[in-house]
Design an enzyme around this catalytic site. Sequence first.
Site, PDB file in Angstrom:
ATOM      1  CB  THR A 164      75.180 -63.266  37.746  1.00 34.98           C
ATOM      2  OG1 THR A 164      74.525 -63.673  38.936  1.00 34.98           O
ATOM      3  CG2 THR A 164      75.411 -64.428  36.855  1.00 34.98           C
TER       4      THR A 164
ATOM      5  CE  LYS B  68      74.911 -59.484  34.684  1.00 32.94           C
ATOM      6  NZ  LYS B  68      74.274 -59.546  36.015  1.00 32.94           N
TER       7      LYS B  68
ATOM      8  CG  ASN C  13      79.813 -52.765  45.564  1.00 38.61           C
ATOM      9  OD1 ASN C  13      78.921 -53.505  45.211  1.00 38.61           O
ATOM     10  ND2 ASN C  13      80.856 -52.465  44.814  1.00 38.61           N
TER      11      ASN C  13
ATOM     12  CB  THR D 245      71.904 -56.708  36.620  1.00 39.70           C
ATOM     13  OG1 THR D 245      73.279 -57.010  36.646  1.00 39.70           O
ATOM     14  CG2 THR D 245      71.094 -57.957  36.367  1.00 39.70           C
TER      15      THR D 245
ATOM     16  CD  GLU E 262      79.531 -53.436  41.301  1.00 39.91           C
ATOM     17  OE1 GLU E 262      80.236 -53.660  42.290  1.00 39.91           O
ATOM     18  OE2 GLU E 262      78.375 -53.873  41.165  1.00 39.91           O
TER      19      GLU E 262
END
Lengths: 390, 390
Positions: free
Chosen positions: B179, B168, B386, B146, B263
């Site tokens: 996830t 992932k 985010n 994703t 991230e």
Amino acid sequence: MNKTITDVAGVYASSIASGIKAEGLDLVYIFVPEAVAAAGVFTKNAFCAPCIIHTRSVINEGKCKAVIINSGNANAVTGESGVRNVAKTATIAAELLGLQPDQVAISSTGIIGKQLPMDIVEAGLHTLLAEPRHRDGGQAATGIMTTDTCSKTCFYEDGDLQVAGIAKGSGMIAPNMATMLGFIVTNVSVSQDFLQAALLEAVDKTFNMISVDTDTSTSDMVLCFASGAVPLDETNVDQVDSFKRLLRNCCQDLAIQIVRDGEGASRLIAVQVHNAQTESEAKRIALSVVNSPLVKTAIHGADPNWGRILMAVGKVEGTLVQPELVDVRFQDTQVLIAGAPAEFDRKSLAEQMRVDTVSITVDLHLGEASATAWGCDLTKGYIDINTCYN
Amino acid sequence: MNKTITDVAGVYASSIASGIKAEGLDLVYIFVPEAVAAAGVFTKNAFCAPCIIHTRSVINEGKCKAVIINSGNANAVTGESGVRNVAKTATIAAELLGLQPDQVAISSTGIIGKQLPMDIVEAGLHTLLAEPRHRDGGQAATGIMTTDTCSKTCFYEDGDLQVAGIAKGSGMIAPNMATMLGFIVTNVSVSQDFLQAALLEAVDKTFNMISVDTDTSTSDMVLCFASGAVPLDETNVDQVDSFKRLLRNCCQDLAIQIVRDGEGASRLIAVQVHNAQTESEAKRIALSVVNSPLVKTAIHGADPNWGRILMAVGKVEGTLVQPELVDVRFQDTQVLIAGAPAEFDRKSLAEQMRVDTVSITVDLHLGEASATAWGCDLTKGYIDINTCYN
């Protein structure tokens, strides 16, 4: 001028620039000569500083009448010398105040791993306490600051009863760790046990329900002195309720001031959890939401992201949360009803969230317990303040 | 080309761009027609998606031979329709694969609160599974991505034994939640119970010891299929050890790939806690250090800030940590010995920390248990990804 701790009868306080910091006020006293009780709540961090050990014991002795606070140096991870320096500070201050060393609480905040400059502290105490009957509560509030961007003070009264406080804290502090401190005074006459129980109860719903970054320091403490001017009948439910309400309002006011000053914070987040099975469940869920980095960044972006709220509610272990019962609101707008997405105008809600305080309400529809937690958004300012690029 | 899951005997996999996402691979199968066992570990989030409920039950039935994964839509918080769509997906896939619906695991990742486009899914499954004997493990690894910036795959072997996997995850994902998924295959023949226990053990020390931001999703799962080609004697300690080592290496490799892709992450942080009283204590302390925002920002700044490490060790409740026993190292440099600051060249150590992987070692000198946790630094990139400014 707002009222503060020295507007409570029988409370004296002031601050000087002793030189522990490169500049600014850094040495503070609060003196309550006729104190009838003093209560304390302390950090649970295993690495607690020697001032915590000293002050916990002073509070347990039940005769505490003063606290000496220094900013600029936390006197933590300083070994045996650190322990001796706390004792020495208490001894010198006690002599100047006409007290015994076990009547003087000590609190230190600032850099860790460095010894206190005791020559500076000793000279400073002689200046600070030469005439310890100042009513400079505002200066005391400034003297305990470290990376705080503003001083934190409040004053509440109800009839004869008065409760006031000062506090410091804005997240953990560069270059090492720092501290949340609260010093509260009241004019009531109560027993030590009553005051300790009332303080614990108030702290539990206020200072213990705020979070800037989930990190807790080695030196956190909240003290409360009762100066004894106004008798309080501990068996009179109305009087007790009035006092407890004042104490809780005072603690909540200071706690929220700390969160608002959170490192890099641009918004206060207030998370209310309603209708949990137990208060403990409500508290854990409220703290999980307010601590979630994904919730904090969403609020920073004024994003009514209910998915992240659900995630933060659902990840708390050992609850009986039933997804199909949960309602979620941002401000006054329902975004999730009975576990299903509600229709709402995302753009207009985002606009309403672009404010100082964003409220998130989670209704679990499980029981009757509730709790509120306060936190702040997560911004690039936090990264800047805490990264201290080498 | 690196080896991957389809280099394990008896494992088939591939992916297509079905149109669930605006572009790119988004529908994946892994098919192990002769599977003798399949194990699974699932999210503990109370708001688990319907695919979790379906797949947990499929694994418990003990006859699972395939998994269908879609990216782009998590099918979470989708009510009764969501549950029906999982059942429908399993039924269609089972028919195309010559299986029963309770032999087909389902996994979905992506946006939440939106219904799966079932016409697209149904047409996609007919294309995907028209000839389900592809050996395109690399494409499968890409199809489950994703917000991942790279696909994650690994392959381990020892003699005849093979274990390989794809995964992932890169923190929780905008605009809602996302996830961590892991799909592992091995060529051994073992019992369902043995495989389940071995997977739990491996996940506990690897996937469960990584953290990007402490947030956990509604759809996390790790599955493991055994294709049955190579018999493994479950009473032979050496064989069992070899297999468990491979499985753990595979899980650890994938888990670290996920953290590296965290991230905004610029550095991997590996926290080892040694000589704790219990493994649970060691794990909780390692995770507290790796999750602390103050530790994460310090590492981002290549700052050997041992004060923040102590704070994060000390704040874990219910441990028997004794401050005067604790040693701390950054990379190979001792910065705290027996609870006291050590002498070290701060500038040179900071230079050594300006690398891909920073290791932090905490020795508690209390017992013999140890644990490792992996995380990443906290950067402005995380805030950017985010915040999704409205």
